[in-house]
Design a protein around this motif. Structure first.
Motif, short mmCIF file in Angstrom:
data_model
loop_
_atom_site.label_atom_id
_atom_site.label_comp_id
_atom_site.label_asym_id
_atom_site.label_seq_id
_atom_site.Cartn_x
_atom_site.Cartn_y
_atom_site.Cartn_z
N ASP A 1 13.53 -22.00 -14.32
CA ASP A 1 14.51 -22.61 -15.22
C ASP A 1 15.54 -21.59 -15.71
N GLY A 2 15.06 -20.41 -16.07
CA GLY A 2 15.98 -19.37 -16.55
C GLY A 2 16.95 -18.93 -15.47
N ALA A 3 16.44 -18.79 -14.24
CA ALA A 3 17.31 -18.39 -13.13
C ALA A 3 18.35 -19.45 -12.86
N ALA A 4 17.95 -20.72 -12.84
CA ALA A 4 18.90 -21.81 -12.56
C ALA A 4 19.99 -21.84 -13.62
N ALA A 5 19.62 -21.65 -14.88
CA ALA A 5 20.62 -21.66 -15.96
C ALA A 5 21.59 -20.49 -15.79
N ALA A 6 21.07 -19.33 -15.44
CA ALA A 6 21.95 -18.16 -15.28
C ALA A 6 22.91 -18.35 -14.11
N PHE A 7 22.42 -18.90 -13.01
CA PHE A 7 23.30 -19.15 -11.86
C PHE A 7 24.37 -20.19 -12.19
N ALA B 1 26.70 -26.79 -11.30
CA ALA B 1 25.36 -27.31 -11.57
C ALA B 1 24.43 -26.85 -10.49
N GLY B 2 23.87 -25.67 -10.68
CA GLY B 2 22.99 -25.13 -9.66
C GLY B 2 21.76 -25.95 -9.42
N ASP B 3 21.41 -26.85 -10.36
CA ASP B 3 20.23 -27.69 -10.17
C ASP B 3 20.60 -29.16 -10.13
N ALA B 4 21.83 -29.47 -9.68
CA ALA B 4 22.26 -30.86 -9.62
C ALA B 4 21.43 -31.63 -8.60
N GLU B 5 21.57 -32.94 -8.65
CA GLU B 5 20.79 -33.78 -7.77
C GLU B 5 21.17 -33.55 -6.31
N GLU B 6 20.17 -33.67 -5.43
CA GLU B 6 20.41 -33.51 -4.01
C GLU B 6 21.45 -34.53 -3.54
N VAL C 1 26.77 -16.29 -4.88
CA VAL C 1 26.05 -17.01 -5.93
C VAL C 1 25.43 -18.28 -5.35
N TRP C 2 26.20 -19.05 -4.56
CA TRP C 2 25.63 -20.26 -3.96
C TRP C 2 24.46 -19.89 -3.03
N ASN C 3 24.62 -18.81 -2.29
CA ASN C 3 23.52 -18.40 -1.42
C ASN C 3 22.29 -18.02 -2.24
N ASN C 4 22.50 -17.35 -3.37
CA ASN C 4 21.38 -17.01 -4.25
C ASN C 4 20.69 -18.26 -4.78
N VAL C 5 21.48 -19.26 -5.15
CA VAL C 5 20.90 -20.52 -5.64
C VAL C 5 20.05 -21.15 -4.54
N GLY C 6 20.56 -21.12 -3.30
CA GLY C 6 19.79 -21.66 -2.19
C GLY C 6 18.49 -20.92 -1.98
N LEU C 7 18.53 -19.59 -1.98
CA LEU C 7 17.32 -18.80 -1.80
C LEU C 7 16.33 -19.05 -2.93
N HIS C 8 16.85 -19.20 -4.14
CA HIS C 8 15.99 -19.46 -5.30
C HIS C 8 15.26 -20.80 -5.13
N HIS C 9 16.00 -21.85 -4.76
CA HIS C 9 15.35 -23.15 -4.58
C HIS C 9 14.40 -23.14 -3.38
N LEU C 10 14.77 -22.42 -2.32
CA LEU C 10 13.91 -22.37 -1.14
C LEU C 10 12.58 -21.70 -1.48
N ALA C 11 12.62 -20.63 -2.26
CA ALA C 11 11.38 -19.95 -2.67
C ALA C 11 10.52 -20.86 -3.53
N LEU D 1 20.78 -11.90 -3.73
CA LEU D 1 19.33 -11.91 -3.96
C LEU D 1 18.60 -11.35 -2.75
N SER D 2 19.11 -11.67 -1.56
CA SER D 2 18.58 -11.10 -0.33
C SER D 2 19.72 -10.32 0.31
N PRO D 3 19.70 -8.98 0.26
CA PRO D 3 20.83 -8.20 0.74
C PRO D 3 21.27 -8.63 2.13
#
Length: 553
Positions: free
Chosen positions: A134-140, A153-158, A176-186, A224-226
């Motif tokens: 939750d904290g990561a999504a808010a920061a992104f 809205a990094g956590d918007a509806e699919e 940033v968008w790539n980081n959001v994707g990696l975060h959700h994928l993890a 997030l992933s160099p």
């Protein structure tokens, strides 16, 4: 090296002069401290760099005020240094510094500022690595908004397509968008991950050539992933990394066609980049091997075993062609540029080779080629062991299970006997399968192949442990339907578990690994006691005899 050392000496002299003439807390002193910190980084003196940068923050805060933008920028740079240092301490310090950068940047420049976006992105990366979803999504979200993304809205509806870069949005939005994707994928949120990766792709495609090249210089501190190495400065390789993730998500969700399309495009980008580099060296060879492995998995998903095998073999060839089998940077920690990571740490080449070999073995099994499968899977297991992967790792267990199945199938096809199995036409129970595996393991042990014996006993142990969990105390019939004179079924299965542990312990003991053997013997005794097996039971007597034998060695 001498020039770097001389530069540090000169900056030290300048600092002394500035402090004497302007005062210790004059902003000019802070700027020079930051410059010397960068010089220390280039010289590999991380500790001194961190001390100088930390002191610079204090000087600038005292000389300019707590909410001056230069204070925020200094905090931001110090956060990058700590994140690059890695480890729990590095992440903790980086999180504090990124958080400290937010207030001065926001108060002095407002909420729409690229440096503020970097600070929020840094907070998001650290929180994501620490598992604070939750904290990561808010920061992104805050980061995207700072970069000018409308309705971020990094956590918007699919499926929601409301977020898009505003005209003139900064190139960093791609990361940033790539980081959001990696975060959700993890976090297993593949739908949201796919949406975010698609946004990253769109952000990249909207950039000019100059903006894309700019991304190469800042990726180490923003991603997030160099990002992978980009031969010849070809920024399109960054797009290929996103396409690979898009393909992986499509494949995981069973969309083989879309997965193959994204992965083939990523592969094409890498090959074109290699040609632009003069063909002297493949573009990001390890990334190419990974994409080929992903494509093989997609072909498996679609049932195309021939194409799957071809892709796996091609991936294996690329991995083995790398210098020393260790990849572009020899498996070392990522390279640095002014203290920033510009290429990721390389995992053991042995692990990646083992994974590809496991895939080839799986293809052989699906094609009914059990002899070929067991040869490849043996090589897979050796590669895992050579890379130091623990025997209880999930991928190792999967490969071991496939190897055992291939051996059993090969034995049946050859008319060999592994154990007194079930009547023809009946599927063997788990315990019957474990006993058949024991016969194979015993054969390897008799032939002096301790490594194979341990593999096979470990598989039968895994099967028996699962069986033990399924048997209730006091049952007279075992899970295989055999009634053994009213013997407690749980005690009987526990005796089999202990016996298998003891046999592995014997192999370790005979190989001089007394500490490992002792652990296995102790676990065997605890298993028997936990199942209520009486002390006079034959399993206990046998175990005590083996322990005594080790004491006398």
């Amino acid at each position: 090296r001498r020039l770097r050392g001389r530069r540090i000496d000169v900056l030290t002299e300048v600092l002394e002069l500035e402090a004497e003439t302007l005062g210790r807390y004059h902003p000019r002193v802070g700027y020079t401290l930051l410059e010397r910190a960068e010089a220390h980084l280039e010289a590999g003196r991380d500790g001194q760099a961190l001390r100088d940068a930390g002191e610079a923050v204090d000087v600038l805060r005292a000389g300019l005020g707590a909410v001056h933008p230069h204070v925020g920028l200094a905090e931001l740079r110090l956060g990058d240094m700590h994140r690059d240092r890695g480890g729990d301490d590095g992440r903790s310090e980086a999180l504090d510094r990124y958080g400290a950068a937010v207030t001065p940047l926001r108060e002095s420049r407002g909420r729409a500022d690229p440096d503020l976006g970097r600070a929020h992105n840094g907070v998001g990366m650290i929180l994501s690595e620490e598992g604070d979803g939750d904290g990561a999504a808010a920061a992104f979200r805050e980061s995207l908004a700072s970069y000018g993304v409308r309705g971020a809205a990094g956590d918007a509806e699919e499926g929601d397509d409301g977020d898009s870069p505003a005209p003139g949005a900064r190139p960093e939005v791609f990361y940033v968008w790539n980081n959001v994707g990696l975060h959700h994928l993890a976090g297993g949120e593949r739908g949201l991950a796919l949406r975010s990766f698609l946004k990253a792709r769109s952000a990249f495609l909207s950039l000019s050539g100059e903006e894309r090249r700019y991304l190469l210089g800042v990726g180490g501190s923003l991603s997030l992933s160099p990002p992978p190495p980009c031969p010849g400065g070809d920024a399109d390789v960054l797009l290929a990394s996103v396409l690979r993730n898009i393909g992986r998500v499509h494949g995981a969700d069973g969309r083989a066609g879309k997965a193959a399309e994204a992965l083939e495009e990523a592969l094409r980008i890498h090959r074109v980049a290699g040609m632009r580099d003069g063909g002297q060296r493949p573009s990001s060879s390890r990334e190419v091997a990974r994409i080929l492995g992903n494509l093989a998995e997609v072909h498996l998903l679609g049932g195309d075993l021939t194409s799957a095998r071809d892709r796996y073999v091609e991936s294996l060839g690329v991995l083995r062609s790398l210098d020393g089998g260790a990849g572009e940077d020899g498996g070392r920690r990522g390279r640095r540029s002014r203290g920033r990571r510009v290429s990721p740490p390389t995992p053991s080449a042995g692990v990646e080779i083992a994974l590809v070999l496991g895939g080839i073995g799986r293809v052989h099994q699906l094609r009914g080629e059990h002899d070929e499968g067991r040869v490849v899977l043996r090589e897979c297991m050796r590669a895992f062991e050579g890379a130091g992967v623990p025997h209880d790792n999930a991928r190792v267990a999967e490969a071991r299970s496939r190897l055992v199945d291939a051996e059993l199938a090969s034995a049946r096809a050859g008319g060999g006997t592994t154990a007194s199995g079930p009547s023809p036409g009946r599927t063997p129970s788990p315990l019957e399968k474990a006993r058949a595996i024991d016969v194979l393991a015993g054969g390897y042990r008799e032939r002096g192949d301790a490594r194979s014996a341990v593999w096979f006993y470990s598989e039968s142990l895994s099967i028996r442990r699962r069986a033990l969990l399924s048997v209730s105390p006091g049952t007279g019939d075992g899970e295989d339907g055999e009634d053994r004179d009213g013997e407690d079924g749980r005690a009987r299965v526990a005796a089999e578990v202990a016996g298998t542990l003891s046999r592995i312990g014997q192999i370790r003991r005979d190989g001089g690994e007394f500490a490992a053997a002792g652990i296995l013997f102790d676990e065997a005794g605890e298993t028997l006691a936990g199942a209520g097996v009486p002390d006079e039971h034959g399993a206990f007597r046998d175990l005590r005899a083996e322990v005594e034998r080790m004491r006398n060695m």
